[in-house]
Design a protein around this motif. Structure first.
Motif, PDB file in Angstrom:
ATOM      1  N   TRP B  29       0.828  -1.210   0.000  1.00 33.66           N
ATOM      2  CA  TRP B  29       0.000   0.000   0.000  1.00 33.66           C
ATOM      3  C   TRP B  29       0.870   1.271   0.000  1.00 33.66           C
ATOM      4  O   TRP B  29       0.582   2.237  -0.723  1.00 33.66           O
ATOM      5  N   ALA B  30       1.944   1.243   0.751  1.00 31.05           N
ATOM      6  CA  ALA B  30       2.851   2.405   0.769  1.00 31.05           C
ATOM      7  C   ALA B  30       3.450   2.607  -0.621  1.00 31.05           C
ATOM      8  O   ALA B  30       3.564   3.754  -1.103  1.00 31.05           O
ATOM      9  N   ASP B  31       3.814   1.506  -1.261  1.00 26.45           N
ATOM     10  CA  ASP B  31       4.367   1.619  -2.618  1.00 26.45           C
ATOM     11  C   ASP B  31       3.342   2.210  -3.586  1.00 26.45           C
ATOM     12  O   ASP B  31       3.682   3.036  -4.447  1.00 26.45           O
ATOM     13  N   ILE B  32       2.088   1.776  -3.422  1.00 28.47           N
ATOM     14  CA  ILE B  32       1.034   2.303  -4.306  1.00 28.47           C
ATOM     15  C   ILE B  32       0.871   3.804  -4.093  1.00 28.47           C
ATOM     16  O   ILE B  32       0.749   4.577  -5.040  1.00 28.47           O
ATOM     17  N   ARG B  33       0.895   4.210  -2.850  1.00 32.10           N
ATOM     18  CA  ARG B  33       0.733   5.642  -2.558  1.00 32.10           C
ATOM     19  C   ARG B  33       1.864   6.466  -3.182  1.00 32.10           C
ATOM     20  O   ARG B  33       1.623   7.494  -3.823  1.00 32.10           O
ATOM     21  N   ILE B  34       3.077   6.006  -2.988  1.00 30.10           N
ATOM     22  CA  ILE B  34       4.225   6.749  -3.546  1.00 30.10           C
ATOM     23  C   ILE B  34       4.132   6.794  -5.068  1.00 30.10           C
ATOM     24  O   ILE B  34       4.327   7.839  -5.692  1.00 30.10           O
ATOM     25  N   SER B  35       3.805   5.627  -5.630  1.00 31.59           N
ATOM     26  CA  SER B  35       3.718   5.559  -7.089  1.00 31.59           C
ATOM     27  C   SER B  35       2.640   6.501  -7.624  1.00 31.59           C
ATOM     28  O   SER B  35       2.833   7.188  -8.634  1.00 31.59           O
ATOM     29  N   ALA B  36       1.510   6.542  -6.899  1.00 35.70           N
ATOM     30  CA  ALA B  36       0.418   7.428  -7.323  1.00 35.70           C
ATOM     31  C   ALA B  36       0.821   8.891  -7.218  1.00 35.70           C
ATOM     32  O   ALA B  36       0.531   9.707  -8.103  1.00 35.70           O
ATOM     33  N   LEU B  37       1.514   9.213  -6.135  1.00 34.25           N
ATOM     34  CA  LEU B  37       1.963  10.603  -5.957  1.00 34.25           C
ATOM     35  C   LEU B  37       2.951  11.003  -7.037  1.00 34.25           C
ATOM     36  O   LEU B  37       2.884  12.105  -7.589  1.00 34.25           O
ATOM     37  N   GLU B  38       3.869  10.075  -7.337  1.00 36.88           N
ATOM     38  CA  GLU B  38       4.843  10.376  -8.388  1.00 36.88           C
ATOM     39  C   GLU B  38       4.142  10.606  -9.717  1.00 36.88           C
ATOM     40  O   GLU B  38       4.479  11.527 -10.467  1.00 36.88           O
ATOM     41  N   ARG B  39       3.186   9.758  -9.975  1.00 37.14           N
ATOM     42  CA  ARG B  39       2.478   9.896 -11.261  1.00 37.14           C
ATOM     43  C   ARG B  39       1.728  11.222 -11.326  1.00 37.14           C
ATOM     44  O   ARG B  39       1.713  11.901 -12.344  1.00 37.14           O
ATOM     45  N   GLN B  40       1.116  11.583 -10.189  1.00 32.69           N
ATOM     46  CA  GLN B  40       0.404  12.870 -10.141  1.00 32.69           C
ATOM     47  C   GLN B  40       1.362  14.026 -10.375  1.00 32.69           C
ATOM     48  O   GLN B  40       1.059  14.978 -11.096  1.00 32.69           O
ATOM     49  N   LEU B  41       2.528  13.914  -9.746  1.00 37.25           N
ATOM     50  CA  LEU B  41       3.512  14.986  -9.866  1.00 37.25           C
ATOM     51  C   LEU B  41       3.995  15.124 -11.302  1.00 37.25           C
ATOM     52  O   LEU B  41       4.092  16.230 -11.843  1.00 37.25           O
ATOM     53  N   ILE B  42       4.265  13.969 -11.925  1.00 38.79           N
ATOM     54  CA  ILE B  42       4.726  13.994 -13.319  1.00 38.79           C
ATOM     55  C   ILE B  42       3.649  14.616 -14.210  1.00 38.79           C
ATOM     56  O   ILE B  42       3.919  15.444 -15.074  1.00 38.79           O
ATOM     57  N   ARG B  43       2.413  14.214 -13.936  1.00 41.87           N
ATOM     58  CA  ARG B  43       1.311  14.753 -14.747  1.00 41.87           C
ATOM     59  C   ARG B  43       1.168  16.257 -14.523  1.00 41.87           C
ATOM     60  O   ARG B  43       0.959  17.024 -15.451  1.00 41.87           O
ATOM     61  N   TYR B  44       1.296  16.654 -13.267  1.00 47.79           N
ATOM     62  CA  TYR B  44       1.183  18.075 -12.948  1.00 47.79           C
ATOM     63  C   TYR B  44       2.279  18.868 -13.643  1.00 47.79           C
ATOM     64  O   TYR B  44       2.045  19.946 -14.201  1.00 47.79           O
ATOM     65  N   GLN B  45       3.486  18.294 -13.620  1.00 49.42           N
ATOM     66  CA  GLN B  45       4.601  18.994 -14.269  1.00 49.42           C
ATOM     67  C   GLN B  45       4.384  19.104 -15.768  1.00 49.42           C
ATOM     68  O   GLN B  45       4.679  20.125 -16.372  1.00 49.42           O
ATOM     69  N   SER B  46       3.879  18.028 -16.346  1.00 45.26           N
ATOM     70  CA  SER B  46       3.600  18.071 -17.788  1.00 45.26           C
ATOM     71  C   SER B  46       2.565  19.146 -18.092  1.00 45.26           C
ATOM     72  O   SER B  46       2.690  19.918 -19.039  1.00 45.26           O
ATOM     73  N   LEU B  47       1.548  19.169 -17.222  1.00 45.87           N
ATOM     74  CA  LEU B  47       0.478  20.154 -17.405  1.00 45.87           C
ATOM     75  C   LEU B  47       1.032  21.565 -17.284  1.00 45.87           C
ATOM     76  O   LEU B  47       0.723  22.457 -18.085  1.00 45.87           O
ATOM     77  N   THR B  48       1.884  21.735 -16.267  1.00 43.00           N
ATOM     78  CA  THR B  48       2.486  23.053 -16.054  1.00 43.00           C
ATOM     79  C   THR B  48       3.332  23.461 -17.250  1.00 43.00           C
ATOM     80  O   THR B  48       3.320  24.605 -17.685  1.00 43.00           O
ATOM     81  N   LEU B  49       4.040  22.453 -17.773  1.00 40.38           N
ATOM     82  CA  LEU B  49       4.902  22.735 -18.925  1.00 40.38           C
ATOM     83  C   LEU B  49       4.072  23.176 -20.128  1.00 40.38           C
ATOM     84  O   LEU B  49       4.380  24.158 -20.798  1.00 40.38           O
ATOM     85  N   TRP B  50       2.996  22.431 -20.350  1.00 47.78           N
ATOM     86  CA  TRP B  50       2.110  22.797 -21.467  1.00 47.78           C
ATOM     87  C   TRP B  50       1.504  24.183 -21.246  1.00 47.78           C
ATOM     88  O   TRP B  50       1.385  24.986 -22.163  1.00 47.78           O
ATOM     89  N   PHE B  51       1.131  24.414 -19.997  1.00 53.77           N
ATOM     90  CA  PHE B  51       0.520  25.698 -19.670  1.00 53.77           C
ATOM     91  C   PHE B  51       1.513  26.835 -19.943  1.00 53.77           C
ATOM     92  O   PHE B  51       1.173  27.851 -20.551  1.00 53.77           O
ATOM     93  N   LYS B  52       2.745  26.615 -19.520  1.00 47.36           N
ATOM     94  CA  LYS B  52       3.770  27.647 -19.745  1.00 47.36           C
ATOM     95  C   LYS B  52       4.002  27.853 -21.232  1.00 47.36           C
ATOM     96  O   LYS B  52       4.171  28.976 -21.699  1.00 47.36           O
ATOM     97  N   GLY B  53       4.024  26.733 -21.937  1.00 43.52           N
ATOM     98  CA  GLY B  53       4.210  26.822 -23.387  1.00 43.52           C
ATOM     99  C   GLY B  53       3.097  27.621 -24.033  1.00 43.52           C
ATOM    100  O   GLY B  53       3.332  28.478 -24.896  1.00 43.52           O
ATOM    101  N   ALA B  54       1.867  27.337 -23.583  1.00 43.43           N
ATOM    102  CA  ALA B  54       0.712  28.042 -24.142  1.00 43.43           C
ATOM    103  C   ALA B  54       0.787  29.534 -23.822  1.00 43.43           C
ATOM    104  O   ALA B  54       0.534  30.393 -24.672  1.00 43.43           O
TER     105      ALA B  54
END
Lengths: 184, 526
Positions: B29-54
């Motif tokens: 369960w701890a691994d799932i939580r970390i993995s989910a957080l990492e994925r969220q962070l990566i997605r957020y960063q991608s979103l931020t990057l796209w937003f900045k690009g836009a």
């Protein structure tokens, strides 16, 4: 509103404890499902982890039609399928022994299997199958899919699907026979 | 081969396996939580990057649109389609030559009188006339002419009219009139002048005139008439050779003007060459700036690296500028900058790992990795060995930046301070690209061994540092004091494009905002 619906709603509101509650409730059953699609214990854990993340990300898409457990199980199977598609190299480098599938068999009944084989033995037998056989056998026997559907999901022909299923059955039959004849 | 029952096999498997559970390990369960957080962070960063690009693309679009609107001349209100208005302005410069082709004047010789008439005339005239007499004759002749036709001109001293009878005179006039009437039909309008020189006639009937004209429609003819042909006529025959008279009422006219301009557009005009040195300037500046770092972690391994934050820094630079046009300039130079970073978590544990075949400790930051110096460590380093690391202060980064900018002067005004000192205020925009080279990255640490031993260390050999590219955009205001000296201030935003580190499972891109304050010196007075 039943317990599952309450948990789903709490998850959608960002309640961390609800996520954990869902995990605790279904993880064991889903790990058994993942074991059937994996080739070992570690891969099964990876599939479960990936599958639960997919479940949590897709919660908003659950419409309440059918059981929640069935929905989670479908996501686990889809995760295993996705993993199977991505790992082409693993499939191609499978080093399983080629057995003589056309030797004579002693037919076994479901009762024989149930009475003489345990869960762990059967899971191990399935895990030892080649990825392609394992996938077709699981989808056909446990998920109840037709050959047309399996062929579409695995991007193979219907004939290949049938052939793979027949081969998988022969291998398993032989393994069961071997265990039954030589329990040690 | 004995066949077996497929259904029985499937049923047997289903009965044994379905519905069974396998208890997952507690850590899953701890691994799932970390993995989910990492994925969220990566997605957020991608979103931020796209937003900045836009945002960047939108800003560029707005700036571009604004520029074109600013550049586009004001358009007059639209007229109905039926009305076609064409306005064309041609600029022709004073130095252009205008060639004028003029009609050719042809001498004509009137029919000579019969020998009897000529002899009669001579008999009635004196053989020689002095100049004074000729003047008198001219006067008389002019009077006579005025009686017959005003359009006739007789050379001085050629005719002695005083001795002519009225009849002879009229006869000669009639002959001349007949001739000139014939000429009049040819529409030749030209003044002619004759000059009397020692009894000869210099005639300039055949003329080619050159002149210079101006574009405003007026044409000035410089009377540079050349006498292409001089006709010398024997005295005996001059009585019957007369130039074309000046006809009263006829104005000087040019039948046709062929205008040839070798420079029809301003583009081909000779350019005024300004010496290069007059366009050059040099500047020196400092720029306090706030820095930020964007760490993009695309894979789980990236989370093994720190989450450092860049602190404020300062940059100082020199640059040279060259004016391309009145408004556009190009600037290039070098800039030295210092920043520092830390992760806020000054103490951490490092576990020994295999580095190039030997065990050591690696300090991983988002801005490079560095091996901890182990020469002074007491405890042996082996698998599972752990040390504590404390960063003293921050880690300093030194870099050299090479910017290349274009500058556009938006507005400027000259004035005199206290009515004496010439001053100039300018507002401008800057767009630059830059190449940044890392020079040095260093920091001081305390190393704690599990034996209780503590020793200081220096981190200098950071790896994975790499040169990077980026852009910056700025606006500026410049105050010129006198003819050469200027002070300026430029708020500038800098955005990295490529990562400042390589060979790591993450990308670290920096950005900053600062205000350049500096002085500019024009090489030549302006």
């Amino acid at each position: 509103m039943n317990e599952e619906q309450r948990l789903i709603k709490a998850c959608l509101n960002g309640d961390g404890t609800a996520f954990e509650a869902i995990y605790r409730r279904f993880a064991a059953k889903m790990l058994a499902v993942c074991h059937r699609y994996a080739h070992d214990k570690d891969q099964a854990k990876d599939l479960l982890q990936e599958g639960f993340i997919n479940v949590f990300e897709s919660l908003s898409k659950f419409k309440g039609e059918g059981s929640f457990e069935g929905w989670i199980r479908r996501i686990m199977v889809l995760t295993a399928l996705e993993h199977y598609r991505k790992n082409t190299r693993e499939r191609e480098s499978y080093g399983g022994t080629v057995e003589n599938l056309y030797e004579e068999f002693h037919p076994v009944s479901a009762d024989d299997i149930y009475s003489q084989m345990n869960f762990k033995e059967l899971i191990s037998m399935i895990q030892e199958l080649s990825p392609a056989y394992k996938m077709v056998f699981n989808l056909y026997v446990f998920e109840g899919m037709k050959h047309e559907e399996i062929a579409q999901k695995l991007s193979i022909s219907v004939g290949t699907s049938k052939s793979n299923l027949a081969d998988a059955r022969r291998i398993l039959q032989k393994k069961i026979e071997k265990v039954m004849l030589d329990p040690k | 081969m004995a066949d077996f029952n497929d259904d029985e096999l499937d049923k047997g498997f289903r009965r044994v396996i379905e519905g069974k559970s396998i208890e997952p390990p507690a850590s899953l369960w701890a691994d799932i939580r970390i993995s989910a957080l990492e994925r969220q962070l990566i997605r957020y960063q991608s979103l931020t990057l796209w937003f900045k690009g836009a945002i960047g693309a939108l800003s560029a679009l707005l700036v571009g649109t604004g520029y074109f609107i600013y550049q586009t001349p004001k358009i007059a209100p639209l007229l109905p389609k039926e009305v076609s208005v064409v306005t064309k302005t041609d600029t022709v410069f004073v130095t252009q030559k205008v060639y004028v082709d003029r009609p050719v004047f042809v001498y004509a010789k009137s029919t000579p009188p019969t020998p009897n008439e000529f002899a009669n005339n001579l008999n009635q005239s004196e053989a020689a006339n002095d100049v004074a007499e000729a003047d008198n004759n001219l006067t008389k002749g002019t009077e006579r002419d005025s009686e017959t036709t005003n359009a006739r001109f007789r050379p001085n001293g050629l005719l002695k009219n005083s001795s002519r009878t009225k009849k002879d005179t009229d006869k000669a006039a009639t002959l001349s009139d007949n001739f000139f009437n014939g000429l009049a039909g040819r529409k030749q309008k030209q003044n002619a002048f004759t000059e009397n020189s020692n009894g000869n006639i210099k005639n300039t009937n055949f003329l080619k005139q050159k002149g210079e004209g101006q574009s405003n429609g007026t044409i000035e003819i410089n009377h540079l008439a050349e006498e292409n042909a001089l006709l010398r006529i024997e005295l005996g025959s001059v009585d019957f050779l007369e130039p074309m008279p000046i006809q009263p009422g006829l104005t000087f006219g040019i039948p046709r003007i062929n205008f040839h301009s070798s420079a029809k557009t301003a583009a081909s005009l000779p350019k005024i060459k300004v010496p290069l040195v007059n366009k050059l300037s040099v500047s020196a500046y400092v720029m306090p700036k706030g820095n930020n770092i964007d760490v993009r972690r695309g894979e789980p391994n990236a989370f093994k690296y720190g989450n450092e934050e860049l602190g404020p820094g300062v940059a100082a630079g020199l640059r040279a500028g060259i004016k391309l046009t009145d408004r556009w300039s190009v600037l290039a130079g070098v800039e030295f900058d210092v920043t520092h970073f830390g992760d806020g978590n000054h103490r951490q544990l490092l576990t020994a790992e295999l580095i190039n075949g030997t065990y050591g400790y690696l300090y991983r930051t988002a801005l490079g990795t560095v091996e901890i110096p182990t020469e002074k460590l007491v405890a042996p380093i082996q698998v599972g060995s752990v040390i504590g690391l404390e960063i003293r202060g921050s880690i300093h980064r030194f870099g050299l930046t090479v910017p290349l900018s274009v500058r556009y002067d938006v507005w400027s005004k000259r004035f005199r301070f206290l009515q004496q000192v010439p001053m100039k205020v300018q507002f401008y925009g800057l767009l630059s690209g830059y190449w940044q080279i890392p020079l040095l990255q260093e920091g001081h640490v305390e190393i704690f061994e599990n034996t209780g031993w503590q020793l200081p260390g220096e981190l200098t050999k950071f790896q994975n540092l790499h040169s990077s590219f980026g852009v910056n955009i700025g606006i500026g205001t410049e105050l010129g004091i006198g003819k050469r000296f200027h002070v300026f201030a430029e708020p500038t935003y800098t955005q990295g494009i490529t990562s400042v580190v390589r060979g790591m499972p993450l990308r670290s891109v920096t950005n900053s905002f600062g205000v350049k304050v500096g002085t500019k010196w024009n090489i030549k007075k302006q």
